[in-house]
Design an enzyme around this catalytic site. Structure first.
Site, PDB file in Angstrom:
ATOM      1  NE  ARG A 168     -30.726 -31.599 -14.130  1.00 41.73           N
ATOM      2  CZ  ARG A 168     -30.317 -30.763 -13.199  1.00 41.73           C
ATOM      3  NH1 ARG A 168     -31.016 -30.552 -12.101  1.00 41.73           N
ATOM      4  NH2 ARG A 168     -29.165 -30.100 -13.349  1.00 41.73           N
TER       5      ARG A 168
ATOM      6  CD  GLU B 214     -25.866 -33.560  -9.452  1.00 42.53           C
ATOM      7  OE1 GLU B 214     -26.084 -33.307 -10.667  1.00 42.53           O
ATOM      8  OE2 GLU B 214     -26.732 -34.004  -8.684  1.00 42.53           O
ATOM      9  CG  HIS B 215     -20.374 -31.387 -10.937  1.00 44.58           C
ATOM     10  ND1 HIS B 215     -20.184 -30.263 -11.692  1.00 44.58           N
ATOM     11  CD2 HIS B 215     -21.084 -30.992  -9.855  1.00 44.58           C
ATOM     12  CE1 HIS B 215     -20.740 -29.225 -11.087  1.00 44.58           C
ATOM     13  NE2 HIS B 215     -21.302 -29.636  -9.973  1.00 44.58           N
TER      14      HIS B 215
ATOM     15  CG  ASP C 276     -23.618 -33.775 -17.321  1.00 42.20           C
ATOM     16  OD1 ASP C 276     -22.670 -33.283 -16.662  1.00 42.20           O
ATOM     17  OD2 ASP C 276     -24.625 -33.105 -17.648  1.00 42.20           O
TER      18      ASP C 276
ATOM     19  N   GLY D  60     -30.270 -25.349  -9.210  1.00 40.42           N
ATOM     20  CA  GLY D  60     -29.894 -26.728  -9.539  1.00 40.42           C
ATOM     21  C   GLY D  60     -31.033 -27.557 -10.096  1.00 40.42           C
TER      22      GLY D  60
ATOM     23  CB  SER E  80     -34.602 -22.334 -14.253  1.00 42.03           C
ATOM     24  OG  SER E  80     -33.415 -21.599 -14.002  1.00 42.03           O
TER      25      SER E  80
ATOM     26  CG  ASP F 248     -29.246 -29.801 -16.907  1.00 42.65           C
ATOM     27  OD1 ASP F 248     -29.106 -30.822 -16.216  1.00 42.65           O
ATOM     28  OD2 ASP F 248     -28.614 -28.747 -16.706  1.00 42.65           O
TER      29      ASP F 248
ATOM     30  CG  ASN G 188     -26.340 -16.849 -12.987  1.00 45.27           C
ATOM     31  OD1 ASN G 188     -25.664 -17.436 -13.830  1.00 45.27           O
ATOM     32  ND2 ASN G 188     -27.361 -16.088 -13.303  1.00 45.27           N
ATOM     33  CE  LYS G 189     -24.858 -24.384 -15.322  1.00 44.66           C
ATOM     34  NZ  LYS G 189     -26.293 -24.144 -15.207  1.00 44.66           N
TER      35      LYS G 189
HETATM   36  P1  ADP Z   1     -30.329 -23.359 -13.072  1.00 43.50           P
HETATM   37  O1  ADP Z   1     -30.284 -23.770 -14.509  1.00 43.50           O
HETATM   38  O2  ADP Z   1     -29.675 -24.324 -12.157  1.00 43.50           O
HETATM   39  O3  ADP Z   1     -31.709 -22.998 -12.617  1.00 43.50           O
HETATM   40  P2  ADP Z   1     -28.648 -21.142 -13.898  1.00 43.50           P
HETATM   41  O4  ADP Z   1     -27.930 -20.149 -13.039  1.00 43.50           O
HETATM   42  O5  ADP Z   1     -27.851 -21.942 -14.849  1.00 43.50           O
HETATM   43  O6  ADP Z   1     -29.467 -22.039 -12.910  1.00 43.50           O
HETATM   44  O7  ADP Z   1     -29.769 -20.369 -14.739  1.00 43.50           O
HETATM   45  C1  ADP Z   1     -30.645 -19.463 -14.123  1.00 43.50           C
HETATM   46  C2  ADP Z   1     -30.955 -18.346 -15.099  1.00 43.50           C
HETATM   47  O8  ADP Z   1     -31.972 -18.794 -16.040  1.00 43.50           O
HETATM   48  C3  ADP Z   1     -31.577 -17.118 -14.444  1.00 43.50           C
HETATM   49  O9  ADP Z   1     -30.585 -16.257 -13.926  1.00 43.50           O
HETATM   50  C4  ADP Z   1     -32.310 -16.487 -15.615  1.00 43.50           C
HETATM   51  O10 ADP Z   1     -31.414 -15.784 -16.455  1.00 43.50           O
HETATM   52  C5  ADP Z   1     -32.805 -17.717 -16.388  1.00 43.50           C
HETATM   53  N1  ADP Z   1     -34.200 -18.036 -15.977  1.00 43.50           N
HETATM   54  C6  ADP Z   1     -34.619 -18.993 -15.133  1.00 43.50           C
HETATM   55  N2  ADP Z   1     -35.983 -18.969 -14.988  1.00 43.50           N
HETATM   56  C7  ADP Z   1     -36.413 -17.968 -15.786  1.00 43.50           C
HETATM   57  C8  ADP Z   1     -37.709 -17.418 -16.096  1.00 43.50           C
HETATM   58  N3  ADP Z   1     -38.827 -17.881 -15.546  1.00 43.50           N
HETATM   59  N4  ADP Z   1     -37.763 -16.405 -16.966  1.00 43.50           N
HETATM   60  C9  ADP Z   1     -36.640 -15.919 -17.522  1.00 43.50           C
HETATM   61  N5  ADP Z   1     -35.410 -16.370 -17.284  1.00 43.50           N
HETATM   62  C10 ADP Z   1     -35.288 -17.384 -16.424  1.00 43.50           C
HETATM   63  P1  NG1 Z   2     -27.562 -27.138 -13.313  1.00 45.64           P
HETATM   64  O1  NG1 Z   2     -27.850 -27.688 -11.999  1.00 45.64           O
HETATM   65  O2  NG1 Z   2     -28.783 -26.993 -14.160  1.00 45.64           O
HETATM   66  O3  NG1 Z   2     -26.739 -25.905 -13.257  1.00 45.64           O
HETATM   67  C1  NG1 Z   2     -25.312 -28.264 -14.389  1.00 45.64           C
HETATM   68  C2  NG1 Z   2     -25.081 -28.709 -15.833  1.00 45.64           C
HETATM   69  C3  NG1 Z   2     -25.320 -30.208 -16.019  1.00 45.64           C
HETATM   70  C4  NG1 Z   2     -24.529 -31.014 -14.992  1.00 45.64           C
HETATM   71  C5  NG1 Z   2     -24.839 -30.469 -13.576  1.00 45.64           C
HETATM   72  C6  NG1 Z   2     -24.017 -31.144 -12.491  1.00 45.64           C
HETATM   73  C7  NG1 Z   2     -25.632 -27.093 -17.579  1.00 45.64           C
HETATM   74  C8  NG1 Z   2     -26.680 -26.547 -18.474  1.00 45.64           C
HETATM   75  N1  NG1 Z   2     -26.010 -28.026 -16.722  1.00 45.64           N
HETATM   76  O4  NG1 Z   2     -26.685 -28.309 -14.098  1.00 45.64           O
HETATM   77  O5  NG1 Z   2     -24.954 -30.592 -17.328  1.00 45.64           O
HETATM   78  O6  NG1 Z   2     -23.157 -30.997 -15.266  1.00 45.64           O
HETATM   79  O7  NG1 Z   2     -24.570 -29.073 -13.488  1.00 45.64           O
HETATM   80  O8  NG1 Z   2     -24.272 -32.514 -12.468  1.00 45.64           O
HETATM   81  O9  NG1 Z   2     -24.488 -26.666 -17.652  1.00 45.64           O
END
Ligand code: ADP
Ligand code: NG1
Length: 469
Positions: free
Chosen positions: A69, A75-76, A78, A170, A173, A217, A260-261
């Protein structure tokens, strides 16, 4: 005199669960669509089938898809209980799935940087000390195991994954992976769950990785519709279609600074700051502050408008850092020494107000609507940059480069890196992309060898998660 709080700050997981149970809204479940699928997605599904068959020596029984999405504004907020304004994107997670008789979960991925994984499907726990990709899949399965209404032990599953959402950028994924895993597990066990039930279940179970996200999300992954943005409200969860004014395109630009959150404490620190601000403001207002977790709940209790809450922040919170001694901390924020409560609360209440302004402008769609949306987006970026301090120098550069050509631009998602979204008049999209290519990507070492279409692209509101048979 600094406000000192003692007592149980409690983790919100249990109270969230209770609220969520009472928040049922629709009975519609994710679409089950017939294969074949045309185009790029069809090609990815075919490659995934080959991978699955090579790995497990039998064919998949079905596939699931969950989209990433882009949040247009909000932002921040929800996790503070406030409405957000996302669209689902075309990029997604696809899973090929079949039941097995071994009681095992077997995972493999088209992308070899994500190693195969195997465990007992009925007894695994999520090990949040490791930032492993399979944790997100486990979260989704755990959601169904704990709350999906499956009687008896779960059936073993063979799963192959293909994803094209840029990770840690962001665009959500991680939640797409959680949502796909939950939907796959529910479908494999013939559990027909409503979209909102799945969304809330996935928001809760993703917290097993250790981040305390809000629910945006997972909500957009299940409740999105083609061609309209969604105003997502919480407690109870509601998703309202809001058509975007014609004549403009949303362009996403990846700063190529990943974050990576789950591997940092930035995100949870912000959640904690909002919680502390809530408690101090509740205490000052004479409310039983232990009961309040979210800035949004406080507004409801006080019966004030958002602008009045902004004023209250100025009256109650001090524009200084609050120390660790002034609070009781939860496990994952114990190492943090100082909290910036004034700026964080000011961001939340003013950003929540901007979401409603954005919504109203979309609804009215009069002259100057696009310019107004653009200026709300820029104001949102400034607030995340200066008050919430979750931007990144590369995101700020992209936003500055957008001035004068895009109508507005802002970071999207959690920030600290990741993507920017810009609102651009249709006829200027190519010129805008060219400008970013020349002035940003050609000078960005991380862009070398990358297909520009995967880091800089226009996007339209896409469909929600589904099953393919
Ligand atoms: P965001 O949700 O914003 O993309 P996050 O840091 O919360 O970022 O999550 C990213 C993590 O999700 C990656 O480090 C990996 O562990 C997992 N991930 C994302 N895409 C894939 C994929 N195609 N296959 C496997 N794991 C994935
Ligand atoms: P992303 O960008 O997917 O890390 C995170 C939170 C959302 C929201 C946004 C900021 C998760 C799974 N997602 O999103 O709920 O707080 O940051 O608006 O923690």
């Amino acid at each position: 005199m600094p406000e000192v709080l003692t007592g149980n700050f409690g983790h919100s997981e249990t109270s969230n669960m209770k609220e969520a149970v009472s928040a049922k809204m629709s009975i519609e479940s994710p679409a089950v669509l017939k294969l074949p699928v045309e185009g790029e997605r069809g090609r990815r599904l075919a490659a995934l089938k080959d991978k699955f068959t090579a790995e497990y020596s039998h064919s998949p029984q079905f596939y699931v898809r969950a989209p990433g999405r882009v949040n247009l504004i909000g932002e921040h907020i929800d996790y503070c209980g406030y409405a957000v304004f996302p669209i689902a994107v075309e990029q997604d997670i696809l899973m090929a799935v079949a039941a097995n008789t071994s009681g095992k979960l077997n995972l493999c991925n088209m992308d070899l940087c994500y190693p195969p994984f195997s465990c007992d499907i009925s007894s695994f726990q999520v090990d949040r000390s490791k930032a492993a990709w399979h944790n997100y899949v486990l979260c989704g399965i755990l959601g169904i195991r704990e709350e999906g209404g499956v009687t008896g032990a779960l059936t073993g599953l063979d799963v192959a994954v293909s994803g094209n959402i840029p990770p840690s950028s962001g665009l959500s994924s991680s939640s797409a992976l959680v949502c796909a895993a939950a939907l796959a597990t529910a479908y494999a066990h013939k559990r027909t769950l409503a979209k909102d039930t799945l969304a809330e279940l996935c928001a809760r179970c993703e917290r097993h990785v250790g981040t305390q996200g809000g629910g945006m999300d997972q909500a957009i992954a299940f409740l999105a519709n083609v061609d309209t943005a969604k105003l997502i409200e919480f407690n109870p969860l509601r998703a309202t279609s809001v058509p975007l004014p014609p004549g403009a395109t949303f362009v996403v630009a990846n700063s190529l600074a990943p974050i990576n959150k789950a591997a940092t404490s930035h995100f949870n620190c912000r959640v904690m700051e909002c919680r502390l601000a809530t408690k101090i403001m509740a205490k000052r207002a004479g409310l039983p502050w232990e009961k309040y977790q979210r800035l949004g709940e406080l507004q409801v209790a006080l019966g004030k408008t958002l602008p009045e809450m902004v004023e209250m922040v100025g009256e109650v919170l001090e524009k200084r850092l609050y120390s660790k001694q002034e609070s009781v901390l939860s496990e994952n924020t114990r190492d943090i020494q100082e909290f910036n409560l004034y700026d964080r609360a000011l961001h939340v209440y003013s950003e929540a107000n901007r979401v409603w302004e954005f919504h109203d402008v979309c609804k009215k769609d009069g002259p100057g609507a696009l310019e107004r949306l653009g200026s709300l987006m820029l104001a949102s970026h400034r607030s995340t940059q200066h008050l919430y301090q979750c931007s990144h120098p590369k995101l700020d550069t992209l936003v500055e480069l957008s001035q004068g050509i895009a109508l507005g631009a802002r970071l999207t998602g959690a920030g600290w890196g990741g993507c920017m979204v810009a609102l651009v008049e249709e006829e200027k999209v190519e010129e805008y992309k060219k400008k970013l290519e020349q002035d940003f990507y050609s000078q960005e070492p991380a862009a070398k060898g990358r297909d520009i279409k995967t880091v800089l692209f226009s996007t339209q509101p896409g469909p929600a998660a589904c099953v393919y048979i």
